[in-house]
Design a protein around this motif. Structure first.
Motif, PDB file in Angstrom:
ATOM      1  N   GLU A 212       0.843  -1.194   0.000  1.00  0.00           N
ATOM      2  CA  GLU A 212       0.000   0.000   0.000  1.00  0.00           C
ATOM      3  C   GLU A 212       0.879   1.246   0.000  1.00  0.00           C
ATOM      4  O   GLU A 212       2.043   1.211   0.404  1.00  0.00           O
ATOM      5  N   SER A 214       0.310   5.299   1.414  1.00  0.00           N
ATOM      6  CA  SER A 214      -0.592   6.133   2.202  1.00  0.00           C
ATOM      7  C   SER A 214       0.017   7.503   2.408  1.00  0.00           C
ATOM      8  O   SER A 214       1.238   7.682   2.358  1.00  0.00           O
ATOM      9  N   VAL A 216      -0.210  10.367   5.453  1.00  0.00           N
ATOM     10  CA  VAL A 216      -0.635  10.563   6.834  1.00  0.00           C
ATOM     11  C   VAL A 216      -0.620  12.053   7.153  1.00  0.00           C
ATOM     12  O   VAL A 216       0.349  12.761   6.832  1.00  0.00           O
ATOM     13  N   GLN A 222      -3.615  10.339  11.172  1.00  0.00           N
ATOM     14  CA  GLN A 222      -4.569   9.563  10.389  1.00  0.00           C
ATOM     15  C   GLN A 222      -4.172   9.527   8.917  1.00  0.00           C
ATOM     16  O   GLN A 222      -3.625  10.494   8.382  1.00  0.00           O
ATOM     17  N   LYS A 223      -4.492   8.406   8.266  1.00  0.00           N
ATOM     18  CA  LYS A 223      -4.252   8.281   6.835  1.00  0.00           C
ATOM     19  C   LYS A 223      -5.342   9.022   6.072  1.00  0.00           C
ATOM     20  O   LYS A 223      -6.519   8.669   6.159  1.00  0.00           O
ATOM     21  N   ASN A 226      -5.156   6.342   1.199  1.00  0.00           N
ATOM     22  CA  ASN A 226      -4.656   4.973   1.284  1.00  0.00           C
ATOM     23  C   ASN A 226      -5.000   4.260  -0.012  1.00  0.00           C
ATOM     24  O   ASN A 226      -6.173   4.166  -0.382  1.00  0.00           O
ATOM     25  N   PRO A 228      -4.231   0.700  -2.029  1.00  0.00           N
ATOM     26  CA  PRO A 228      -3.612  -0.629  -2.044  1.00  0.00           C
ATOM     27  C   PRO A 228      -3.019  -0.945  -3.407  1.00  0.00           C
ATOM     28  O   PRO A 228      -3.630  -0.672  -4.444  1.00  0.00           O
ATOM     29  N   THR A 259      -3.847  14.813  -3.266  1.00  0.00           N
ATOM     30  CA  THR A 259      -4.224  14.369  -1.919  1.00  0.00           C
ATOM     31  C   THR A 259      -5.520  15.011  -1.442  1.00  0.00           C
ATOM     32  O   THR A 259      -6.103  14.550  -0.453  1.00  0.00           O
ATOM     33  N   PHE A 537       0.760  -0.490   9.175  1.00  0.00           N
ATOM     34  CA  PHE A 537       0.664  -0.791   7.745  1.00  0.00           C
ATOM     35  C   PHE A 537       0.570  -2.311   7.575  1.00  0.00           C
ATOM     36  O   PHE A 537       0.701  -3.059   8.548  1.00  0.00           O
ATOM     37  N   ASN A 538       0.361  -2.751   6.337  1.00  0.00           N
ATOM     38  CA  ASN A 538       0.162  -4.180   6.077  1.00  0.00           C
ATOM     39  C   ASN A 538       1.448  -4.938   5.773  1.00  0.00           C
ATOM     40  O   ASN A 538       1.490  -6.159   5.908  1.00  0.00           O
ATOM     41  N   THR A 557       5.100   0.540   1.005  1.00  0.00           N
ATOM     42  CA  THR A 557       5.620  -0.736   1.498  1.00  0.00           C
ATOM     43  C   THR A 557       6.315  -1.525   0.395  1.00  0.00           C
ATOM     44  O   THR A 557       6.055  -1.326  -0.794  1.00  0.00           O
TER      45      THR A 557
END
Length: 656
Positions: A212, A214, A216, A222-223, A226, A228, A259, A537-538, A557
């Protein structure tokens, strides 16, 4: 030192030694007492699970084979291999050349990355011009010399070449150092070693299928955006000064976001032929006002205007790039490329003007250029190189003759980062272990103003500089994050996390920094209060950029920065139960079927998606086996977990 501890684990000292004589035993001793650096990854192939007995995969086998060979054929002969660094030590003396030496070629490990509990095959081809069989054919593997076996026991055509293999199933996340050596009784040869051995496969416990990017909001944590990217790794993120525009480079796309309208990109550019999963990641950079975007993908570099996904120009001869940079006004841009020391059109810093894809100049070094950075007006360009060069460079845009070519800054490791101040007067540099350190340079001298060695010489792969040259933000693979003042070689603020940190940036005013790593968290670190804000994050964090106004943090990521070094992970000491071993499709099967399917009409992108889905199934099936539960619908027929044609017709067809 961390490096020495690793080497001691991998290479137990033998009880005795012989004089410098004739034997493999002696050579083994020499290599054991010498610490290593790994220079190159020899083959980039995707990991596939050989579950071809399942009817679905039997039907798709030819497509998988075609896709994999297609990508191999696109890249194998033009591929620029990135160096592998982090060997714990020195340089290995080369074998003397004689007229009787045999040849070893095409040495590699297949697949080159993936999970534990999968079978990996190390292979090399032995050839002798007189047709002599080898007196020995061995692989040096983690401190031992091990006999290799013929792939085909009846093949004795040594004049043409005979393939030898060694198979290995890793049960933990660790480095595996290897090279090949053979003798015909009169001469010797090696492969997968230049100055030090190769390292592979690269082992992860994540399939990297939930990537992903993002943005912030610094004030809230807070994001606000985002997006994926699934299996595509993020190779670059860059925010305009006010944070409105975000440029993103993924494995197969370049995106531009507004954004303020975060639901979808303003545009995207596709690179369907680009690889997924590589340490030479490409990059993206954006001008201060967001009007110009430079991106490196595959072997190309392209300049975009924010108004269109159609490039202003594309440079087709760049080779694979580690990073790109652009001046604040968008008039100048540069790329740092990988390659090999013999090819003068690789291992380059390349500089362009916005008006043309024709470079203003390029400069070739002995090692890969890992980084490039431009002063605000593009007048000065900094770069840093890997092995065997291991230097920091400073150029003027007026000439490709270096203003500064430093002495080697490490004994046996790349210099990974070199960031320049806005006026070009000072440069912050980060190096990797065995000599992990932060350096401050002045443009008037090839010697550093100061140096800070990291604890245990941990690698500094993430580093950035405030535009005024006042503060440096740096992060290490040992989990340390630092802020330095330009005049001191001791940090004015520091933090510790239980993760290897592969991404970092510092706010333009030096008030905070953002870092991320293998614990899948973005950390916002305040210089004054020493506070630490965490955003989950993932996947592993890799790319981080803070907008010039300090309001927004972009993060992406991926796994590129974590190749070729022991990284901190909660699974680092875990020993996996490999009672179930994943079997990738064999290379020989892949090659033999290529001719019958190469005329197929399946698109490359769909093939890549299928290949990566297959990789994910490897990880998914391991989780299911360890839990003792089947997962009907995962395209794998698992009779050992109770699946049958009756209760799971999706997975188990009549052919199973």
């Amino acid at each position: 030192m961390w490096a020495k501890r690793v080497w001691q684990e991998l290479n137990p000292q033998p009880s005795g030694s012989k004089p410098l004589a004739l034997s493999v035993e002696l050579q083994t001793l020499v290599y054991i007492i010498t610490e290593f650096e790994v220079l190159q990854l020899k083959l980039l192939l995707y990991t596939l699970s050989d579950l071809m007995k399942v009817d679905l995969f039997m039907k798709l086998k030819a497509l998988f084979v075609f896709g994999l060979v297609l990508f191999l054929s696109l890249s194998l002969f033009q591929l620029v291999f990135a160096e592998d660094k982090n060997t714990p030590g020195g340089i290995i003396p080369k074998l003397p050349k004689t007229v009787d030496d045999p040849e070893l070629f095409e040495g590699h490990v297949y697949p080159n990355w993936g999970p534990p509990c999968q079978r990996y095959t190390y292979s090399v081809i032995y050839r002798d011009k007189e047709g002599r069989e080898p007196q020995y054919m061995k692989i040096y593997f983690n401190g031992q010399m091990i006999d290799m076996q013929k792939e085909n026991s009846t093949d004795n055509n040594y004049k043409q070449g005979v393939k030898y293999t060694y198979k290995y199933v890793p049960n933990k996340i660790d480095s595996n150092f290897y090279y090949f050596e053979a003798s015909n009784g009169k001469g010797r040869a090696r492969a997968s070693i230049i100055d030090s051995p190769d390292n592979g496969p690269v082992l992860f416990t994540t399939p990297f299928d939930k990537n992903e990017v993002s943005v912030v909001d610094k004030s809230t944590g807070q994001k606000i955006l985002n997006f994926p990217t699934g299996k595509e790794w993020i190779g670059g993120v860059a925010l305009s000064d006010n944070g409105q525009y975000l440029a993103v480079k993924t494995s197969q796309h370049v995106y531009l976001f507004d954004t303020e309208k975060p639901n979808k990109p303003l545009w995207q550019f596709n690179c369907e032929q680009c690889r997924i999963g590589d340490d030479v990641k490409g990059g993206a950079a954006i001008s201060g006002d967001g009007s110009k975007i430079i991106a490196a993908f595959g072997e190309r570099v392209a300049l975009f205007d924010k108004s269109s996904n159609k490039p202003i120009w594309i440079y087709e001869k760049a080779g694979n790039s580690y990073n790109v940079a652009i001046s604040k006004d968008g008039r100048y841009m540069a790329a740092a490329t990988a390659g090999n020391e013999e090819d003068t059109n690789s291992n380059l810093i390349i500089l362009w003007q916005a008006q043309s894809e024709k470079p203003l100049w390029q400069y070739h070094a002995l090692g890969n250029f890992h980084d490039v950075s431009l002063s605000q007006d593009g007048q000065f360009i900094s770069g840093s190189t890997g092995c065997p060069d291991r230097r920091f460079y400073l150029f003027s845009r007026d000439s490709n003759k270096p203003i500064i070519q430093s002495d080697p800054l490490t004994r046996d490791s790349p210099v990974h980062r070199a960031k320049i101040s806005s006026d070009g007067s000072t440069i912050a540099v980060g190096s990797e272990s065995d000599s992990g350190a932060v350096f401050m340079f002045d443009k008037k001298s090839k010697s550093p103003v100061w140096k800070f060695s990291t604890p245990n010489n941990s690698s500094v792969r993430a580093l950035n500089f405030t535009p005024n040259g006042k503060y440096i933000g740096a992060a290490t693979f040992g989990g340390d994050a630092y802020i330095f003042d330009e005049g001191k070689n001791s940090p004015i603020a520091s933090w510790k996390v239980n993760a290897s940190l592969g991404g970092a940036d510092i706010a333009d005013d030096g008030s905070f920094m953002a870092v991320g790593g293998t614990d899948k968290k973005l950390y916002i670190l305040d210089k004054t209060s020493k506070s630490k804000t965490e955003i989950p994050f993932n996947e592993y964090l890799e790319e981080i950029d803070i907008s010039a106004n300090g309001k927004y943090i972009a993060a992406g990521t991926g796994g590129s920065v974590y190749f070729f070094e022991t990284y901190l992970s909660q699974d680092r000491e875990k020993v996996f139960d490999c009672s179930s071993v994943a079997e990738p499709v064999s290379e020989s099967e892949m090659r033999t079927q290529f001719e019958t399917v190469k005329q197929g009409s399946v698109g490359q992108l769909n093939l890549l998606e299928m290949i990566l889905d297959f990789i994910r199934n490897i990880f998914k099936s391991k989780i299911e086996v360890s839990s003792g539960k089947s997962a009907c619908g995962n395209d794998l027929c698992e009779p050992g977990l109770g699946e049958t044609r009756q209760n799971c017709p999706k997975d188990c067809s009549a052919g199973d």
